[in-house]
Design a protein around this motif. Structure first.
Motif, PDB file in Angstrom:
ATOM      1  N   ALA A  34      -6.972  36.585 104.877  1.00 20.11           N
ATOM      2  CA  ALA A  34      -7.479  37.897 104.484  1.00 20.11           C
ATOM      3  C   ALA A  34      -6.386  38.954 104.540  1.00 20.11           C
ATOM      4  O   ALA A  34      -6.532  40.018 103.948  1.00 20.11           O
ATOM      5  N   HIS A  35      -5.298  38.669 105.268  1.00 21.48           N
ATOM      6  CA  HIS A  35      -4.238  39.664 105.372  1.00 21.48           C
ATOM      7  C   HIS A  35      -2.986  39.256 104.621  1.00 21.48           C
ATOM      8  O   HIS A  35      -1.897  39.729 104.913  1.00 21.48           O
ATOM      9  N   MET A  36      -3.150  38.336 103.672  1.00 19.72           N
ATOM     10  CA  MET A  36      -2.050  38.004 102.758  1.00 19.72           C
ATOM     11  C   MET A  36      -2.522  38.377 101.361  1.00 19.72           C
ATOM     12  O   MET A  36      -2.961  37.514 100.596  1.00 19.72           O
ATOM     13  N   PRO A  37      -2.485  39.658 101.015  1.00 18.88           N
ATOM     14  CA  PRO A  37      -3.143  40.095  99.782  1.00 18.88           C
ATOM     15  C   PRO A  37      -2.410  39.700  98.506  1.00 18.88           C
ATOM     16  O   PRO A  37      -2.968  39.837  97.428  1.00 18.88           O
ATOM     17  N   VAL A  38      -1.181  39.236  98.622  1.00 23.85           N
ATOM     18  CA  VAL A  38      -0.401  39.013  97.401  1.00 23.85           C
ATOM     19  C   VAL A  38      -0.427  37.547  97.012  1.00 23.85           C
ATOM     20  O   VAL A  38      -0.273  36.668  97.862  1.00 23.85           O
ATOM     21  N   GLY A  39      -0.606  37.274  95.744  1.00 23.00           N
ATOM     22  CA  GLY A  39      -0.444  35.926  95.212  1.00 23.00           C
ATOM     23  C   GLY A  39      -1.523  34.981  95.693  1.00 23.00           C
ATOM     24  O   GLY A  39      -2.633  35.383  96.027  1.00 23.00           O
ATOM     25  N   GLN A  40      -1.195  33.715  95.728  1.00 25.09           N
ATOM     26  CA  GLN A  40      -2.160  32.694  96.140  1.00 25.09           C
ATOM     27  C   GLN A  40      -1.529  31.854  97.238  1.00 25.09           C
ATOM     28  O   GLN A  40      -1.038  30.752  96.990  1.00 25.09           O
ATOM     29  N   PRO A  41      -1.513  32.389  98.463  1.00 24.74           N
ATOM     30  CA  PRO A  41      -0.920  31.602  99.540  1.00 24.74           C
ATOM     31  C   PRO A  41      -1.734  30.333  99.760  1.00 24.74           C
ATOM     32  O   PRO A  41      -2.957  30.349  99.669  1.00 24.74           O
ATOM     33  N   SER A  42      -1.051  29.231 100.022  1.00 20.52           N
ATOM     34  CA  SER A  42      -1.767  27.968 100.181  1.00 20.52           C
ATOM     35  C   SER A  42      -2.456  27.946 101.535  1.00 20.52           C
ATOM     36  O   SER A  42      -2.055  28.633 102.474  1.00 20.52           O
ATOM     37  N   LEU A  43      -3.510  27.137 101.620  1.00 20.09           N
ATOM     38  CA  LEU A  43      -4.224  27.000 102.887  1.00 20.09           C
ATOM     39  C   LEU A  43      -3.297  26.463 103.961  1.00 20.09           C
ATOM     40  O   LEU A  43      -3.369  26.863 105.118  1.00 20.09           O
ATOM     41  N   ALA A  44      -2.397  25.553 103.551  1.00 18.69           N
ATOM     42  CA  ALA A  44      -1.479  24.967 104.531  1.00 18.69           C
ATOM     43  C   ALA A  44      -0.590  26.054 105.132  1.00 18.69           C
ATOM     44  O   ALA A  44      -0.380  26.102 106.339  1.00 18.69           O
ATOM     45  N   GLN A  45      -0.112  26.954 104.261  1.00 21.86           N
ATOM     46  CA  GLN A  45       0.761  28.018 104.754  1.00 21.86           C
ATOM     47  C   GLN A  45       0.002  28.916 105.730  1.00 21.86           C
ATOM     48  O   GLN A  45       0.485  29.218 106.823  1.00 21.86           O
ATOM     49  N   ALA A  46      -1.201  29.313 105.321  1.00 20.54           N
ATOM     50  CA  ALA A  46      -1.983  30.212 106.181  1.00 20.54           C
ATOM     51  C   ALA A  46      -2.341  29.536 107.494  1.00 20.54           C
ATOM     52  O   ALA A  46      -2.244  30.150 108.561  1.00 20.54           O
ATOM     53  N   SER A  47      -2.718  28.251 107.429  1.00 19.54           N
ATOM     54  CA  SER A  47      -3.098  27.596 108.677  1.00 19.54           C
ATOM     55  C   SER A  47      -1.875  27.397 109.557  1.00 19.54           C
ATOM     56  O   SER A  47      -1.971  27.453 110.785  1.00 19.54           O
ATOM     57  N   GLY A  48      -0.702  27.196 108.924  1.00 17.59           N
ATOM     58  CA  GLY A  48       0.522  27.105 109.718  1.00 17.59           C
ATOM     59  C   GLY A  48       0.807  28.397 110.443  1.00 17.59           C
ATOM     60  O   GLY A  48       1.140  28.403 111.631  1.00 17.59           O
ATOM     61  N   LEU A  49       0.644  29.508 109.741  1.00 20.75           N
ATOM     62  CA  LEU A  49       0.889  30.808 110.367  1.00 20.75           C
ATOM     63  C   LEU A  49      -0.112  31.067 111.494  1.00 20.75           C
ATOM     64  O   LEU A  49       0.249  31.589 112.548  1.00 20.75           O
ATOM     65  N   ALA A  50      -1.381  30.664 111.254  1.00 18.02           N
ATOM     66  CA  ALA A  50      -2.405  30.854 112.296  1.00 18.02           C
ATOM     67  C   ALA A  50      -2.066  30.010 113.519  1.00 18.02           C
ATOM     68  O   ALA A  50      -2.149  30.475 114.658  1.00 18.02           O
ATOM     69  N   ALA A  51      -1.646  28.764 113.275  1.00 20.86           N
ATOM     70  CA  ALA A  51      -1.308  27.883 114.397  1.00 20.86           C
ATOM     71  C   ALA A  51      -0.121  28.442 115.164  1.00 20.86           C
ATOM     72  O   ALA A  51      -0.091  28.408 116.398  1.00 20.86           O
ATOM     73  N   ARG A  52       0.841  29.008 114.424  1.00 22.54           N
ATOM     74  CA  ARG A  52       2.017  29.568 115.085  1.00 22.54           C
ATOM     75  C   ARG A  52       1.602  30.719 115.990  1.00 22.54           C
ATOM     76  O   ARG A  52       2.037  30.814 117.140  1.00 22.54           O
ATOM     77  N   THR A  53       0.727  31.591 115.472  1.00 23.23           N
ATOM     78  CA  THR A  53       0.253  32.715 116.275  1.00 23.23           C
ATOM     79  C   THR A  53      -0.425  32.216 117.546  1.00 23.23           C
ATOM     80  O   THR A  53      -0.147  32.706 118.647  1.00 23.23           O
ATOM     81  N   ALA A  54      -1.307  31.219 117.385  1.00 21.81           N
ATOM     82  CA  ALA A  54      -2.049  30.734 118.547  1.00 21.81           C
ATOM     83  C   ALA A  54      -1.121  30.031 119.532  1.00 21.81           C
ATOM     84  O   ALA A  54      -1.241  30.205 120.744  1.00 21.81           O
ATOM     85  N   LEU A  55      -0.154  29.263 118.998  1.00 22.29           N
ATOM     86  CA  LEU A  55       0.754  28.538 119.901  1.00 22.29           C
ATOM     87  C   LEU A  55       1.631  29.504 120.672  1.00 22.29           C
ATOM     88  O   LEU A  55       1.866  29.325 121.857  1.00 22.29           O
ATOM     89  N   LEU A  56       2.104  30.555 119.988  1.00 20.50           N
ATOM     90  CA  LEU A  56       2.926  31.533 120.698  1.00 20.50           C
ATOM     91  C   LEU A  56       2.089  32.246 121.757  1.00 20.50           C
ATOM     92  O   LEU A  56       2.616  32.700 122.766  1.00 20.50           O
ATOM     93  N   GLY A  57       0.763  32.332 121.501  1.00 19.84           N
ATOM     94  CA  GLY A  57      -0.104  32.986 122.475  1.00 19.84           C
ATOM     95  C   GLY A  57      -0.511  32.070 123.612  1.00 19.84           C
ATOM     96  O   GLY A  57      -1.088  32.523 124.595  1.00 19.84           O
ATOM     97  N   ALA A  58      -0.212  30.775 123.471  1.00 20.17           N
ATOM     98  CA  ALA A  58      -0.667  29.811 124.470  1.00 20.17           C
ATOM     99  C   ALA A  58      -0.146  30.108 125.884  1.00 20.17           C
ATOM    100  O   ALA A  58      -0.907  29.977 126.846  1.00 20.17           O
TER     101      ALA A  58
END
Lengths: 685, 336
Positions: free
Chosen positions: A165-189
């Motif tokens: 929802a916060h990547m308003p440009v283009g068509q980011p792939s689900l893999a890219q978005a889930s990678g970014l989400a995982a990175r955020t969560a892992l850094l928060g671990a």
């Protein structure tokens, strides 16, 4: 016909589905969010009423269709109408809107409906936050590892949807978005681990959640079949160490909740399931004989206010943080459920008489039977009583136990499901069950025969005599037995399970549950592999229980001890938590502060060269590229400036030429500044 | 900004904002650092915090250790997302491309080049500080790459204006925080008068004397040679074949030098506009200038106090429009 229609519908739906990659961005994001929501709601299926599941499924499918055909969302009034219907159905299902089940049902309906209103960013956030909340409600039912993993996936899915929802440009792939989400969560671990380990555990802030948590041990109610889970759970319930003589295993009854009220399906206690501080408790009318036993019990968290202690414990030493008192039914109760490991010093006598009732109506309550349940058993009990006119309560109990022994009853841990008239079914048709079936049938028959009787739950027996002096009582030792009222004496224990499976009583060896299908197959194929898998799994499961499920204040203080606090306290915990959080925040701030001096290395190099040029008298504007500077150097300094100009040309080639390098060459800067310095000393201005 | 704040002295917020904005140095290339990137939680961020509190209370009350795990996992992700949001802007370089003049009432476009020296950045929005959030122009910047964002707005009136204050923001990745920066470019925007709609036809052109005509004709408007590139030369005039060679040797670009045919010439005259108000006359003259340029005739412009000799081409057009834009504005740039 139905199956064919379903298959046809599925085929059409599949033909309609263009695939994730072909969907337009908006539709894909919506479909992804709907899939995540379905994944979050699905594990609630066993606890939700059928209408709630159908409503959620219908709404999600409708929303999915709208996303695919790019249809208009329904109007506000439609949504309000459906919401009102959902609230009405919830009330109809539970007769209330408060409590755990109605709350979960409403939250699920609300989240499903909110997907029909995904217009503004705010709506999306409402869905996300409701989703996090529903994830939490799963833990009210189970905190097992599979649930934890499923919910981790849910959190990941929700975070991915948030990132999308916060990547308003283009068509980011689900893999890219889930990678970014995982990175955020892992850094928060690390923050998570720190908070989990150090956040001070405290008791419930208000109320006593009776219905809240799924328990792996005893509970305050008993339904036919509800104890199978306990019986197959080998985790430790408590450890007992006797200071003097040790009673024989057959005498080791640990008394938990006493269940008197029976509604035909479920047995429940009478009175509060905890010791209310405002109501003085009635002490039991207890007469003991023989030498008192002194023992120490270490109880794992049972999530009950009832503290199962040896029958009959007469006195206990005060326990830090809890007020544990004995009640007239000989239960030891705390004022709130115990969620941490307890250590209790106590004195008990295994020969005792629990005398006169202290509560008016106690005997009357122990005679009541629900109308319209188990008619065959009741008739049988009346006939049984008629045959033995004049027999005492003890005599009737003996006769009943004899009947159980003689009539081909058998003990099994997997008796299967019992229907509405469970006692009838057990007593006449199937004749197999485990402790609670025997105890329930015994109590129902005694009551029908006019003898006050009740069910006592708790633990019975321990592991083999230990080497280190600690007797281990496991969850699989959970047991239910009966007590009947013998006029002139008091409450007398009767254990009908012992009549059919004497092994079950007084021995450490217990019936193991039959292996499941997978386990059975594995065992047949390779017993060694199965044993190894099982032991690995058990070790893992133990660690899970110890570090996640039962991690409480006691363990927190243990952790502090391990890292060097001699006598850790609650305050130390807080100080350590605040200290480490501050350190983390400071580290983050310092990192960001250092980062502010970060300049593109190419820019930094060119700026240093320009400063050197200005010192030798060649003006250099901020926007000028090396090429322009080289031209000016050649023009103003002539052949003397040739080394400088050559270096500038080299820089231009290194950055923009065919074989451009990724990083600047620091040697180039050094050469340039030294050449400029030489030039300055040669030609003083 | 300042003017508006002064007219409403009770509006403290606007005052403070104007004062803060005025303190910012003007620059066309802005490196975003810790010092000029601000960050605050969004409304969703506060909602998230509230959700965390509710989750924590539920975990405490129901003694759910997995509830603690969930709460703290989300809290950790939230904290990390704050750093990521800030890092999305920090280290970014914003550069304003030369601003093309615009017509009053038309659309002015600012091209902002964002370059990231390090990692890829997602979801950077750019807008005028004064504009609503819905006007954000979103951009991603690849790792080590550049991206251009176009911010368009309607300039208020003719004249030479400062480029309005810009604001870049990001809510990536979770939308719980909003990092933003405020940037005052030093560049100025030339705003031509509004073009009159349905302007009357061009005044009649007068033929020029024969000698000039003959001289011009002899060359037929063809290439006479090349000259050094002058700022403002249209791209079609640059001699591209020579350009490559020139760049290789470090020389300047060259443009074709053309003489245009000028058989007729046309005067666009302030006095020919009838009895219109001054601004409307300027609008009409602007419309005529464009029409004459399209007609490919030589034209000159007469304003009170200014006379521009007839000519044609992009340079003439720009010259005339600029004169119209700045006419009788004593000190350009005052009108902001």
């Amino acid at each position: 016909v139905n199956a064919a229609a379903l298959a046809d519908g599925t085929r059409r739906a599949i033909a309609y589905w263009p695939g994730w990659k072909r969907l337009p961005r908006e539709a894909r994001d919506t479909m992804f969010l709907l899939a995540v929501i379905a994944w979050i709601v699905l594990p609630h299926a066993p606890h939700l009423p059928a209408w709630s599941l159908s409503l959620s499924a219908a709404v999600l499918l409708w929303r999915g269709r709208l996303a695919l055909i790019n249809g208009a969302l329904p109007g506000r009034w439609v949504l309000i109408g459906v919401l009102v219907v959902a609230i009405g159905l919830t009330f109809w299902s539970y007769r209330t809107l408060l409590g755990k089940e109605p709350g979960v049902t409403l939250a699920v309906a609300l989240m499903a409906l909110k997907t029909l209103e995904l217009r503004a960013r705010r709506d999306a956030f409402v869905v996300f936050f409701l989703g996090f909340f529903i994830i939490l409600t799963h833990f009210l039912y189970s905190q097992s590892m599979p649930v934890a993993i499923a919910m981790l996936v849910s959190v990941w899915g929700l975070l991915t949807a948030l990132v999308l929802a916060h990547m308003p440009v283009g068509q980011p792939s689900l893999a890219q978005a889930s990678g970014l989400a995982a990175r955020t969560a892992l850094l928060g671990a690390p923050v998570m681990v720190l908070l989990f380990v150090l956040f001070p555990r405290m008791g419930p802030l208000w109320g006593v959640p009776q219905d809240g948590v799924s328990k792996t041990g005893l509970s305050n109610t008993m339904k036919m079949g509800s104890m199978t889970e306990v019986a197959s759970d080998d985790s430790v319930a408590m450890r007992i160490r006797f200071d003097g003589p040790v009673p024989p295993p057959a005498q080791m009854y640990f008394r938990g909740p006493v269940l008197t009220h029976f509604d035909g399906i479920e047995w429940t206690p009478i009175g509060l399931p905890f010791a209310s501080p405002s109501i003085p408790s009635r002490a039991p009318a207890l007469e003991t004989s023989g030498t008192p036993l002194s023992y120490e019990a270490t109880l794992e968290p049972l999530r009950l206010a009832s503290v199962p202690l040896l029958e009959a414990t007469t006195d206990i030493a005060p326990v830090d943080g809890y007020r544990i008192v004995a009640r007239d039914d000989l239960q030891w109760l705390a004022e709130r459920p115990v969620f941490e490991r307890l250590r209790v010093q106590a004195i008990a006598s295994t020969t005792f008489v629990l005398g006169a009732p202290r509560r008016p109506g106690e005997l009357q309550d122990s005679l009541e039977l629900p109308v319209g349940f188990n008619p065959r058993t009741l008739a049988w009990a009346r006939a049984f009583r008629e045959e033995r006119r004049g027999a005492s309560a003890s005599g009737l109990a003996e006769a009943l136990l004899r009947h159980i022994r003689k009539q081909g009853f058998s003990y099994t841990l997997s008796p299967g499901d019992y229907g509405r008239n469970a006692v009838d079914e057990f007593w006449f048709d199937r004749k197999e069950g485990f402790c609670e079936h025997f105890a329930a049938a015994f109590v129902v028959i005694m009551r029908a025969a006019g003898v006050p009787a009740r069910i006592v739950t708790g633990y019975q027996g321990t592991d083999l005599p230990p080497v280190d002096g600690y007797y281990v009582v496991r969850q699989s030792s959970a047991h239910a037995w009966a007590e009947f009222w013998q006029a002139g004496t008091g409450w007398v224990r009767a254990d009908p399970t012992g009549a059919v499976a004497p092994d079950r009583i007084g021995r450490s060896a217990r019936l193991a549950p039959p292996p499941g299908f997978v386990a059975g197959t594995l065992d047949a194929m390779n017993p060694l592999l199965f044993a190894e898998l099982r032991s690995t799994w058990e070790a893992f499961s133990n660690r899970w229980n110890r570090w996640v499920l039962n991690y409480s204040r006691g363990q927190q203080l243990d952790v502090l001890k391990q890292i060097g606090f001699a006598t850790p306290t609650w305050e130390d915990l807080g100080v350590l938590l605040i200290g480490s959080l501050s350190a983390l925040a400071l580290a983050g701030a310092i990192w960001a502060w250092l980062d502010r001096h970060r300049v593109d290395p190419w820019v930094r190099q060119l700026e240093r060269m320009k400063r050197a040029l200005v010192r030798v008298g060649v003006p250099a504007a901020p926007h000028e590229p090396p090429r322009a500077l080289a031209t000016r150097v050649r023009a103003t300094l002539g052949s003397a400036g040739e080394p400088l100009a050559a270096l500038l040309d080299a820089l231009e080639a290194r950055r923009y030429g065919r074989a451009a390098a990724k990083r600047p060459d620091p040697a180039m800067t050094r050469d340039f500044t030294s050449a400029a310095r030489r030039l300055r000393t040669l030609t003083p201005r | 900004v300042i003017a508006r704040a002064l007219t409403a002295p009770w509006n403290v917020r606007a005052h403070v904002r104007a004062w803060l904005t005025a303190r910012l140095p003007r620059t066309d290339t802005q490196l975003l650092t810790q010092g000029n990137v601000y960050i605050l939680p969004t409304r969703a961020g506060w909602m998230f915090a509230l959700t965390l509190v509710v989750l924590l209370l539920a975990s405490v009350n129901y003694q759910l250790n997995l509830g603690y795990v969930l709460t703290f996992l989300l809290a950790g992700s939230g904290v990390v997302s704050m750093h990521i949001t800030h890092g999305t802007l920090r280290g970014l370089t914003l550069r304003l491309r030369p601003v093309a003049p615009a017509f009053s009432g038309g659309t002015a476009v600012l091209d902002v080049v964002m370059s990231s020296p390090s990692s890829a950045r997602f979801g950077i929005g750019l807008r005028l500080l004064e504009a609503p959030a819905s006007t954000l122009a979103w951009t991603n910047v690849a790792a080590g790459g550049q991206a251009t964002a176009h911010v368009s707005f309607v300039p208020p009136r003719r004249g030479l204006h400062d480029v309005p204050t810009l604001s870049a923001e990001s809510r990536f990745p979770l939308g719980l925080f909003r990092a933003w920066t405020v940037w005052r470019p030093v560049a100025r925007l030339l705003v031509y008068p509004a073009v009159e709609v349905d302007a009357p036809a061009l005044p009649a052109a007068r033929p020029v004397s024969g000698a000039t005509l003959e001289a011009r004709r002899s060359v037929g408007g063809q290439i006479e040679g090349v000259r050094a590139y002058r700022r403002g030369d249209p791209l079609k005039l640059i001699a591209w074949k020579k350009a490559a060679q020139a760049i290789e040797t470090g020389a300047e670009l060259v443009s074709r030098d053309t003489s245009t045919s000028a058989r007729q010439e046309l005067w666009l005259d302030w006095a020919a506009c009838g009895r219109l108000a001054p601004e409307q006359r300027l609008s009409r003259l602007a419309a005529w200038t464009l029409a004459a340029d399209r007609a490919d005739t030589a034209y000159g412009l007469r304003l009170p106090g200014i006379e521009i000799e007839p000519g044609d081409g992009d340079a003439q057009r720009a010259h005339c429009l600029e004169a119209l834009a700045l006419w009788s504005l004593a000190t350009p740039g005052e009108h902001r």
